[in-house]
Design a protein around this motif. Structure first.
Motif: not given
Length: 134
Positions: A88-98
Motif C-alpha cells: 500500500h504505497i500511496q501513503s508513503y508517497f503522500d508523506s513525501k508530498k509526491l
C-alpha cells in the motif's frame, strides 16, 4: 600458533553469535529508487490463493525504518501455495508530498518447499521493479 588458533576461534564464535536464525519463511523490503533510501512505515498485506482462485488475507505488517518486514509465514507450518504481497504505497508517497501512479502494488509468487523466500520491491512515483531475492 596459539594466537592463530585463538583468532580462528574468535572469528567462529562471533559468526555464530551474530548469525541470524531464520524462523520465518518469507521476508520483503522496499527501496525508494528516487532517493536511494528504504521506504519505512508502508503497510504490506500478505494473501494466499484458495483453490477457487479467491484470496484469503494471511497477515498485514508495516515496514520498519529499514523498509523491511522479516516475519511473514513461520517455518513451523507447510506454506506451499500461491501468495501475493500487496504494498500500500500511496501513503508513503503522500508523506513525501509526491504524486504516484501506483496507489498499491501487487506481487504474486509461488512458495514451494521449505527454503527462505525474499520478495524485494524497488519503487519510484512512476515505476517499480521486483525480483526473487535470497
Amino acid at each position: 600458533m596459539k594466537k592463530s588458533i585463538f583468532f580462528f576461534l574468535l572469528i567462529c564464535c562471533s559468526l555464530f553469535c551474530f548469525s541470524q536464525t531464520k524462523t520465518y519463511q518469507l521476508s520483503s523490503h522496499i527501496l525508494d529508487n528516487s532517493t536511494g533510501e528504504p521506504a519505512p512505515s508502508v503497510s504490506v498485506t500478505l494473501e494466499k490463493m484458495n483453490v477457487d482462485n479467491s484470496w484469503t488475507k494471511v497477515s498485514t505488517q508495516i515496514t520498519d525504518k529499514e523498509g523491511r518486514i522479516g516475519n511473514f509465514l513461520p517455518y513451523d507450518q507447510n506454506n506451499d501455495g500461491v501468495y501475493k504481497l500487496v504494498f500500500h504505497i500511496q501513503s508513503y508517497f503522500d508523506s513525501k508530498k509526491l504524486q504516484t501512479f501506483y496507489p498499491f502494488i501487487e506481487i504474486v509468487f509461488r512458495i514451494k518447499g521449505n527454503k527462505h523466500f525474499h520478495v524485494p520491491l524497488t519503487v519510484s512515483p512512476y515505476g517499480y521493479s521486483t525480483y526473487k531475492g535470497s
